[in-house]
Scaffold this motif. Structure first.
Motif, PDB file in Angstrom:
ATOM      1  N   GLN A   1       6.354  15.750  57.610  1.00  0.00           N
ATOM      2  CA  GLN A   1       4.920  15.921  57.834  1.00  0.00           C
ATOM      3  C   GLN A   1       4.167  14.816  57.118  1.00  0.00           C
ATOM      4  O   GLN A   1       4.164  14.752  55.884  1.00  0.00           O
ATOM      5  CB  GLN A   1       4.451  17.288  57.352  1.00  0.00           C
TER       6      GLN A   1
ATOM      7  N   LYS B   1      -1.113  15.164  59.806  1.00  0.00           N
ATOM      8  CA  LYS B   1      -0.360  15.330  61.047  1.00  0.00           C
ATOM      9  C   LYS B   1       0.469  16.616  61.029  1.00  0.00           C
ATOM     10  O   LYS B   1       0.656  17.240  59.986  1.00  0.00           O
ATOM     11  CB  LYS B   1       0.544  14.114  61.266  1.00  0.00           C
ATOM     12  N   GLU B   2       0.956  16.971  62.202  1.00  0.00           N
ATOM     13  CA  GLU B   2       1.795  18.150  62.335  1.00  0.00           C
ATOM     14  C   GLU B   2       3.178  17.893  61.726  1.00  0.00           C
ATOM     15  O   GLU B   2       3.632  16.753  61.639  1.00  0.00           O
ATOM     16  CB  GLU B   2       1.972  18.503  63.813  1.00  0.00           C
ATOM     17  N   ARG B   3       3.819  18.983  61.339  1.00  0.00           N
ATOM     18  CA  ARG B   3       5.199  18.888  60.883  1.00  0.00           C
ATOM     19  C   ARG B   3       6.095  18.724  62.113  1.00  0.00           C
ATOM     20  O   ARG B   3       6.024  19.533  63.048  1.00  0.00           O
ATOM     21  CB  ARG B   3       5.587  20.144  60.106  1.00  0.00           C
ATOM     22  N   THR B   4       6.920  17.692  62.115  1.00  0.00           N
ATOM     23  CA  THR B   4       7.708  17.378  63.295  1.00  0.00           C
ATOM     24  C   THR B   4       9.204  17.318  62.986  1.00  0.00           C
ATOM     25  O   THR B   4       9.615  17.012  61.864  1.00  0.00           O
ATOM     26  CB  THR B   4       7.276  16.035  63.907  1.00  0.00           C
TER      27      THR B   4
ATOM     28  N   ALA C   1       6.128  10.408  54.571  1.00  0.00           N
ATOM     29  CA  ALA C   1       5.850  11.817  54.866  1.00  0.00           C
ATOM     30  C   ALA C   1       6.492  12.688  53.791  1.00  0.00           C
ATOM     31  O   ALA C   1       7.286  12.197  52.981  1.00  0.00           O
ATOM     32  CB  ALA C   1       6.417  12.204  56.229  1.00  0.00           C
TER      33      ALA C   1
ATOM     34  N   ARG D   1       9.246  23.999  64.903  1.00  0.00           N
ATOM     35  CA  ARG D   1       9.078  24.546  63.562  1.00  0.00           C
ATOM     36  C   ARG D   1       9.291  26.050  63.543  1.00  0.00           C
ATOM     37  O   ARG D   1       9.923  26.590  62.629  1.00  0.00           O
ATOM     38  CB  ARG D   1       7.679  24.182  63.064  1.00  0.00           C
TER      39      ARG D   1
END
Length: 123
Positions: free
Chosen positions: A39, A43-46, A92, A107
């Motif tokens: 992450q 931003k989104e956790r990817t 990240a 997720r």
């Protein structure tokens, strides 16, 4: 109580390498798919990578193939992420996670999470 504890993050120059580790306890480690997510700020956790219970299958975010390698040691209850040729965009917080099923990249598919380790890549 399930615990996943990441380590190995830090500051590295672009082009460098880091090896992240995740120590698991409180679960039947060899029964779980283990994954890494990241992450970046804002931003989104990817999804980054996953490895099946036996270590015979691996899955990666397409853009990371060839640079990142996931592995595991069931005897030690450890999962690793070797990251090479690091780029500033790799900066990240990296999270270790455990899932009951193989092939999961979302997720919400992962049951347990670590607290994360910061990776910062300078240009």
């Amino acid at each position: 109580q399930v615990q996943l504890v990441e380590s190995g993050g830090g500051l590295v120059q672009a082009g460098g390498s880091l090896r992240l580790s995740c120590a698991a306890s409180g679960l039947t480690f060899s029964s779980y798919t283990m994954g890494w997510f990241r992450q970046a700020p804002g931003k989104e956790r990817t999804f980054v990578a996953a490895i099946n219970w036996s270590g015979t299958m691996r899955q990666y975010l397409d853009s990371l193939k060839g640079r990142f390698t996931i592995s595991r040691d069931n005897a030690k209850k450890m999962v690793y992420l070797q990251m090479n040729s690091l780029e500033p965009d790799d900066t990240a917080v990296y999270y270790c996670a455990a899932a009951s099923d193989w092939g999961r990249t979302q997720r919400y598919d992962y049951n347990y999470w670590g607290q994360g380790t910061q990776v910062t890549v300078s240009s």
